[in-house]
Design a protein around this motif. Structure first.
Motif, short mmCIF file in Angstrom:
data_model
loop_
_atom_site.label_atom_id
_atom_site.label_comp_id
_atom_site.label_asym_id
_atom_site.label_seq_id
_atom_site.Cartn_x
_atom_site.Cartn_y
_atom_site.Cartn_z
N PRO A 42 2.70 8.64 -6.68
CA PRO A 42 1.84 9.79 -7.00
C PRO A 42 1.94 10.93 -5.98
O PRO A 42 1.88 12.10 -6.36
CB PRO A 42 0.42 9.17 -7.01
N ILE A 43 2.09 10.59 -4.70
CA ILE A 43 2.20 11.65 -3.69
C ILE A 43 3.49 12.43 -3.87
O ILE A 43 3.51 13.65 -3.75
CB ILE A 43 2.12 11.04 -2.27
N THR B 242 8.18 -0.93 -6.63
CA THR B 242 6.90 -1.63 -6.50
C THR B 242 7.05 -3.11 -6.83
O THR B 242 6.51 -3.98 -6.13
CB THR B 242 5.85 -1.00 -7.43
N LEU C 283 6.26 3.77 2.17
CA LEU C 283 6.31 5.19 1.84
C LEU C 283 7.75 5.71 1.91
O LEU C 283 8.23 6.38 0.99
CB LEU C 283 5.43 5.99 2.81
N THR D 222 0.83 -1.20 0.00
CA THR D 222 0.00 0.00 0.00
C THR D 222 0.87 1.25 0.00
O THR D 222 0.61 2.21 -0.74
CB THR D 222 -0.93 0.00 1.22
N LEU E 205 2.68 1.66 -3.49
CA LEU E 205 1.78 2.04 -4.58
C LEU E 205 1.30 3.48 -4.46
O LEU E 205 1.04 4.15 -5.46
CB LEU E 205 0.59 1.09 -4.63
N SER E 206 1.16 3.96 -3.23
CA SER E 206 0.64 5.32 -3.03
C SER E 206 1.75 6.37 -2.99
O SER E 206 1.49 7.56 -3.18
CB SER E 206 -0.18 5.40 -1.73
N SER F 65 10.05 4.51 -8.57
CA SER F 65 8.82 4.08 -7.91
C SER F 65 8.30 2.78 -8.50
O SER F 65 7.88 1.87 -7.77
CB SER F 65 7.77 5.18 -8.03
#
Length: 406
Positions: free
Chosen positions: A63-64, A343, A113, A56, A59-60, A339
């Motif tokens: 974009p952040i 992943t 993250l 999670t 994957l997030s 990124s």
């Protein structure tokens, strides 16, 4: 903006923090397992929380970062790791498997993250300084695992309560976050907003980075190397206890040896990569990890298995950082490529714990490790994709060729 030395120290400190948190609970895995009353398969499901959180977070994060930059992603990720370590300790004290799952979920989310943010920040610093950063950056994680493991080993030998151990470590990690964050600049990896298209004009969409076959092969290498590293992080203490009959203290000591080998490999990896190139280093690393894992699986004695773990650690040490460096060498979409490849590596963390737990329940943890070997064999051949791209000189910059005589 912080100077490069302060920035480097902050990056290394925050990466060290993640290693401290991971090894602190890993070395207490047998105690946590006993406190929860979990079977091998049940422990695999608890560890699945780490996988879900990691995936999670990864994957997030991309974009952040593109919207906000790497700094806020690193801050939130670090704080989640701190909170997760404390929750694991409290859950073990209460005997709550669901609580341990939640704590590992937080650790995984924060680690995912932070992994993306720190790698993007490290890759940017590597470009700006013109010096290798990523091997030593990942070496800081390994150093953190060594320090955390040694503390965990000592406290395990003293029968120190897990809850107080993990809560104290969370407090130390929180202080480290407070010191390090001012050294991280704002804006790294953030993309400027594109101009809105004219009315009626089609919106331009960039092709996926995964359309690059070279990046796909690099992703396969990261997947295999992350699986090799993650298998040791998740299962090595239990592998030595259940598979080779070691005590919990000795099992943690073997894990510390693995972490030490990872640390040595990563801090010494920069000159090695510069001398022999990424592709050769990745291929040899995969072969080294294969030899180490096979020796652990088929070792006739616990002593031989413990020594072979060092080979496993050396082989797995450079896979992730060197492949990430290869993925980020694109001047336009480096952050997005980092990124994407990270992943693929976290797919190993998602699938690894329950897969190895299931195989371990039916075959034993020693034979379950052969699944890692299969992926590493593929990585040996996929590593050629990490070679630098050939530089194409634009026509207008090419030197004029002398005219041929007829």
């Amino acid at each position: 903006m912080p100077d490069q030395f302060r920035r480097r120290l902050s990056l290394f400190s925050l990466t060290l923090l993640v290693g401290l948190g991971m090894s602190s609970w890993i070395t207490r895995t047998p105690d946590v397992r006993d406190a929860l009353g979990a079977s091998t398969a049940g422990m695999g499901l608890v560890l699945f929380g780490l996988s879900v959180g990691s995936m999670t977070g990864v994957l997030s994060a991309g974009p952040i970062v593109r919207r906000r930059g790497a700094r806020p992603v690193i801050l939130v990720g670090s704080l989640l790791v701190v909170a997760g370590v404390g929750v694991i300790g409290l859950a073990a004290a209460a005997g709550l498997a669901a609580g341990a799952f939640a704590g590992l979920l937080l650790v995984g989310l924060g680690g995912g993250l932070g992994e993306i943010g720190l790698n993007i920040e490290g890759a940017a610093l590597e470009v700006e300084s013109g010096r290798p950063v990523l091997p030593a950056l990942h070496g800081s994680f390994s150093l953190g695992t060594v320090v955390g493991a040694l503390v965990g080993i000592a406290l395990t030998a003293l029968d120190f309560p897990v809850v107080w151990h993990l809560l104290a470590m969370a407090a130390v990690m929180a202080a480290l976050v407070a010191w390090a964050m001012p050294g991280i600049p704002a804006g790294t990896g953030r993309e400027e907003a594109r101009e809105a298209p004219e009315a009626g004009a089609p919106r331009e969409r960039r092709p996926s980075v995964w359309r690059d076959g070279r990046l796909v092969l690099i992703g396969v290498v990261v997947l295999a190397m992350a699986f090799a590293e993650g298998a040791a992080n998740d299962w090595l203490p239990l592998l030595m206890v259940d598979g080779h009959g070691m005590s919990a203290t000795h099992g943690s000591l073997v894990y510390a040896g693995f972490a030490a080998a990872m640390t040595v490999g990563r801090f010494s990896g920069g000159p090695v990569v510069e001398r022999f190139g990424r592709a050769a280093v990745l291929s040899v690393s995969a072969v080294c990890a294969i030899a180490g894992i096979l020796a652990v699986v088929f070792a006739p004695s616990p002593v031989v298995a413990g020594v072979a773990v060092a080979l496993w650690g050396l082989g797995a040490s450079l896979g992730f950082p060197v492949a990430i460096s290869a993925a980020g060498d694109d001047p336009e979409r480096g952050a997005e490529r980092v990124s994407a490849v990270a992943t693929s590596g976290y797919l190993a963390f998602l699938v690894g714990p329950p897969l190895l737990g299931f195989l371990g329940e039916h075959l034993g943890l020693r034979l379950a490790m052969l699944a890692v070997v299969v992926l590493l064999v593929v990585a040996v051949f996929a590593a050629r994709a990490a070679a630098p791209r050939p530089r194409v000189t634009p026509p207008e910059q090419r030197a004029p060729q002398p005219a041929r005589r007829r």
